[in-house]
Scaffold this motif. Structure first.
Motif, PDB file in Angstrom:
ATOM      1  N   GLU A  81       0.626  -0.986   0.010  1.00 51.66           N
ATOM      2  CA  GLU A  81      -0.102  -0.072   0.543  1.00 51.66           C
ATOM      3  C   GLU A  81       0.600   1.384   0.107  1.00 51.66           C
ATOM      4  O   GLU A  81       0.332   2.613  -1.250  1.00 51.66           O
ATOM      5  N   TRP A  82       1.579   0.983   0.891  1.00 50.26           N
ATOM      6  CA  TRP A  82       2.319   2.932   0.590  1.00 50.26           C
ATOM      7  C   TRP A  82       3.361   2.687  -0.145  1.00 50.26           C
ATOM      8  O   TRP A  82       3.284   4.062  -1.068  1.00 50.26           O
ATOM      9  N   SER A  83       3.894   1.620  -1.164  1.00 51.31           N
ATOM     10  CA  SER A  83       4.251   2.137  -2.586  1.00 51.31           C
ATOM     11  C   SER A  83       3.429   2.238  -3.390  1.00 51.31           C
ATOM     12  O   SER A  83       4.440   3.642  -3.760  1.00 51.31           O
ATOM     13  N   TRP A  84       2.433   2.139  -3.685  1.00 52.59           N
ATOM     14  CA  TRP A  84       0.998   3.030  -4.705  1.00 52.59           C
ATOM     15  C   TRP A  84       1.110   4.202  -4.290  1.00 52.59           C
ATOM     16  O   TRP A  84       0.995   5.273  -4.383  1.00 52.59           O
ATOM     17  N   GLU A  85       1.130   4.502  -2.685  1.00 50.14           N
ATOM     18  CA  GLU A  85       0.949   6.058  -2.120  1.00 50.14           C
ATOM     19  C   GLU A  85       1.698   6.829  -2.515  1.00 50.14           C
ATOM     20  O   GLU A  85       1.734   8.110  -3.381  1.00 50.14           O
ATOM     21  N   ALA A  86       3.530   5.692  -2.273  1.00 50.18           N
ATOM     22  CA  ALA A  86       4.241   6.791  -2.733  1.00 50.18           C
ATOM     23  C   ALA A  86       4.048   6.385  -4.534  1.00 50.18           C
ATOM     24  O   ALA A  86       5.003   8.050  -5.249  1.00 50.18           O
ATOM     25  N   PRO A 361       1.974 -13.162  -2.659  1.00 51.77           N
ATOM     26  CA  PRO A 361       1.155 -12.567  -4.118  1.00 51.77           C
ATOM     27  C   PRO A 361      -0.181 -12.151  -4.439  1.00 51.77           C
ATOM     28  O   PRO A 361      -0.099 -11.169  -5.399  1.00 51.77           O
ATOM     29  N   ALA A 362      -0.998 -12.664  -3.405  1.00 51.84           N
ATOM     30  CA  ALA A 362      -2.726 -12.390  -3.706  1.00 51.84           C
ATOM     31  C   ALA A 362      -2.263 -10.724  -3.055  1.00 51.84           C
ATOM     32  O   ALA A 362      -3.438 -10.225  -3.420  1.00 51.84           O
ATOM     33  N   ASN A 363      -1.857 -10.798  -2.151  1.00 50.65           N
ATOM     34  CA  ASN A 363      -1.715  -9.270  -1.819  1.00 50.65           C
ATOM     35  C   ASN A 363      -0.730  -7.917  -2.758  1.00 50.65           C
ATOM     36  O   ASN A 363      -2.383  -7.202  -2.608  1.00 50.65           O
ATOM     37  N   ILE A 364      -0.130  -8.115  -2.995  1.00 55.24           N
ATOM     38  CA  ILE A 364      -0.208  -7.289  -4.265  1.00 55.24           C
ATOM     39  C   ILE A 364      -1.080  -7.246  -6.069  1.00 55.24           C
ATOM     40  O   ILE A 364      -1.373  -6.181  -5.945  1.00 55.24           O
ATOM     41  N   ALA A 365      -1.564  -8.454  -5.912  1.00 51.17           N
ATOM     42  CA  ALA A 365      -1.784  -8.520  -7.025  1.00 51.17           C
ATOM     43  C   ALA A 365      -3.869  -7.599  -6.668  1.00 51.17           C
ATOM     44  O   ALA A 365      -4.160  -7.137  -7.578  1.00 51.17           O
ATOM     45  N   ALA A 366      -3.504  -7.786  -5.260  1.00 51.12           N
ATOM     46  CA  ALA A 366      -5.096  -7.446  -5.030  1.00 51.12           C
ATOM     47  C   ALA A 366      -4.998  -5.836  -4.713  1.00 51.12           C
ATOM     48  O   ALA A 366      -5.850  -5.235  -5.217  1.00 51.12           O
ATOM     49  N   VAL A 367      -3.940  -5.503  -4.350  1.00 53.52           N
ATOM     50  CA  VAL A 367      -3.197  -3.993  -4.058  1.00 53.52           C
ATOM     51  C   VAL A 367      -3.341  -2.821  -5.598  1.00 53.52           C
ATOM     52  O   VAL A 367      -3.917  -2.119  -5.679  1.00 53.52           O
ATOM     53  N   ASN A 368      -3.225  -4.348  -6.693  1.00 57.90           N
ATOM     54  CA  ASN A 368      -2.821  -3.393  -7.682  1.00 57.90           C
ATOM     55  C   ASN A 368      -4.099  -3.591  -8.549  1.00 57.90           C
ATOM     56  O   ASN A 368      -4.698  -2.319  -9.302  1.00 57.90           O
ATOM     57  N   THR A 369      -5.168  -4.146  -8.289  1.00 60.24           N
ATOM     58  CA  THR A 369      -6.216  -4.014  -8.666  1.00 60.24           C
ATOM     59  C   THR A 369      -6.998  -2.531  -8.405  1.00 60.24           C
ATOM     60  O   THR A 369      -7.903  -2.306  -8.950  1.00 60.24           O
ATOM     61  N   ALA A 370      -7.319  -2.778  -6.956  1.00 62.81           N
ATOM     62  CA  ALA A 370      -7.529  -1.349  -6.267  1.00 62.81           C
ATOM     63  C   ALA A 370      -7.490  -0.382  -7.238  1.00 62.81           C
ATOM     64  O   ALA A 370      -7.430   0.849  -6.669  1.00 62.81           O
ATOM     65  N   SER A 371      -5.200   0.314  -6.702  1.00 62.89           N
ATOM     66  CA  SER A 371      -4.916   1.418  -7.003  1.00 62.89           C
ATOM     67  C   SER A 371      -5.435   1.638  -8.354  1.00 62.89           C
ATOM     68  O   SER A 371      -5.161   2.392  -8.965  1.00 62.89           O
TER      69      SER A 371
END
Length: 492
Positions: A81-86, A361-371
């Motif tokens: 999540e932080w990565s996407w915020e940044a 891997p599922a966490n990254i996939a889900a954060v990518n989806t939302a972002s």
């Protein structure tokens, strides 16, 4: 259902259906997965904050601050999540220019003036001509291991480095050239440990950040990869320098203005409890095919669609994909057209960088989806970029009193968390290991030994050595060259 090109299915390899919202955002190709329900179910708790993705656009504001507040009990999802915020903060447009492109480049370390004015210059500065696996030779046209990524049009992929004011200030105070790096050894106790504190000049402070971009040069009349951000840039005019039958391609010292498309971005920052800096990398969705972590094997399988750095039907054999070119006479360079051959065929071996956390891997996939969905809702020009992964150390271990930092055999493998095999296909194309044993990541090169391990070096080990910007102008600066065979008509 349609899938973005980088998720194109290869027979026998499962795909992440948790990216269903992401799929609606990007250009598409058909695909399917046998692991749909398992992966989607495991991702339901990430993102883990109510309204998190809807809050991402707040970082688009010109006066937004880089997020630095971060708990020492943060879990895997929090880091992504932080990565996407940044990423949102870095790519926010300020008067039409992405924020990271308004920051100082490496030229600012040796001069107060940008030689190209407001235009991006993809020049010859970068650092550390060391032998892998412990060193780096990353230049404007070469990657960490000295190889070059050659795009389908024959042009090399170029790189640029962008530093915020805090990062620049510390780097300039600790440059190897001139002796400041060595003179400041042992003075970084307590430097910048508290976010919001004043810190000191000997180590980076909480909030220091650096962004490393990779750029695909477009040929005249060529369309950019769909959805890619484009800009004008100055790139070096290259020349063959031959002694007998041995040639290298290097900058002639002059530049030409071209159109480039952003294909990758490293997002790196010192945030609370993580003085090692959290490292994340993003790519454009059309860069290359990818396979689930740890499952890649060379063979005759292929993907039946074109990508920016992969031609449809190219078999995944050692002689066809990821062919290294840092030895003499592997590449042919035509000085007149400024193009190289053969082009590089790229496959991403670890889709989420070897994520080693539960449900990683599922966490990254889900954060990518939302972002990506929210970026599309906001009509962001960066809606077609995705997070490969994030890597970090355990909280508060990269401190001045950690004896491991003074170890010539500094071990990053035991403390790297998250995407422990993190690689960007446009910046670390060739630094991938097939199978499950890959633990090469950003910390492989960015660690306290950066200027000390080379034979004959008298430079001390310092934790500020994680920055290769400190080597600009010194013997540790990379030579922006590559061995070639002269392909000019005059040589024929």
């Amino acid at each position: 259902m349609q899938f973005p090109k980088f998720l194109k299915n290869v027979k026998g390899w499962a795909l992440a259906m948790a990216l269903s919202s992401f799929v609606a955002v990007s250009a598409c190709t058909p695909g399917a997965s046998d692991d749909t329900e398992t992966l989607a179910a495991s991702a339901v708790d990430c993102p883990n904050r109510l309204g998190w993705s809807e809050n991402l656009p707040t970082y688009f504001a010109p006066d937004a601050k880089l997020p630095t507040s971060f708990s020492d009990t943060a879990v895997d999802c929090d880091f992504h999540e932080w990565s996407w915020e940044a990423f949102a903060w870095a790519t926010a447009e300020i008067d039409g220019t992405p924020r990271f492109m308004t920051m100082a480049t490496l030229d600012a370390l040796t001069s107060d003036a940008n030689p190209s004015g407001d235009m991006l210059r993809l020049g010859a500065h970068s650092n550390k001509p060391h032998a892998m696996p412990t060193g780096e030779n990353a230049g404007a046209i070469t990657e960490a291991d000295g190889n070059m990524l050659v795009g389908g049009n024959g042009y090399p992929v170029y790189a640029s480095v962008h530093m915020n004011d805090s990062y620049l200030k510390t780097a300039k105070a600790n440059m190897v050239e001139g002796g400041a790096y060595a003179a400041n050894a042992g003075k970084d106790i307590g430097a910048g440990e508290e976010c919001g504190g004043t810190g000191n000049a000997y180590y980076f402070n909480c909030g220091s950040a650096v962004f490393k971009a990779t750029w695909y040069r477009l040929a005249d009349g060529e369309a950019a990869p769909a959805g890619a951000y484009t800009t004008q840039a100055q790139v070096p005019v290259l020349a063959n320098d031959c002694t007998g039958s041995t040639c290298i391609a290097k900058s002639s010292g002059t530049f030409t203005t071209v159109t480039v498309a952003l294909v990758g971005l490293h997002v790196v920052a010192y945030i609370e409890n993580h003085p090692e800096m959290v490292w994340a990398t993003f790519e454009h969705v059309r860069n290359s095919p990818s396979v689930p972590d740890g499952t890649f094997a060379y063979g005759d399988q292929s993907v039946d669609e074109d990508y920016t750095f992969y031609d449809a039907g190219t078999p995944f054999t050692k002689g066809k994909i990821l062919v290294k070119n840092d030895s003499a006479a592997v590449l042919i360079f035509d000085e007149a057209s400024q193009t190289f051959s053969p082009v590089t065929q790229v496959v991403q071996m670890n889709r989420t960088g070897g994520e080693n956390q539960e449900n990683g891997p599922a966490n990254i996939a889900a954060v990518n989806t939302a972002s990506m969905t929210e970026f599309a809702n906001q009509n962001s020009p960066f809606k077609d970029y995705f997070l490969v992964g994030t890597v970090w150390f355990k909280p508060n271990v990269y401190t001045a009193d950690n004896a491991n930092i003074q170890n010539k055999n500094f071990n990053w493998k035991g403390i790297a968390q998250g995407s422990e095999a993190l690689a960007n296909m446009t910046a670390e194309t060739f630094m991938q290991v097939p199978g499950k044993g890959d633990q090469l990541n950003c910390f492989t090169c960015h660690n306290p030994t950066s200027y000390s391990f080379e034979t004959g070096s008298t430079e001390p080990m310092r934790r500020v050595a994680i920055s290769h910007a400190l080597g600009v102008g010194s013997e540790f600066e990379a030579k922006n060259t590559i061995p070639v065979e002269d392909g000019s008509s005059a040589a024929e």
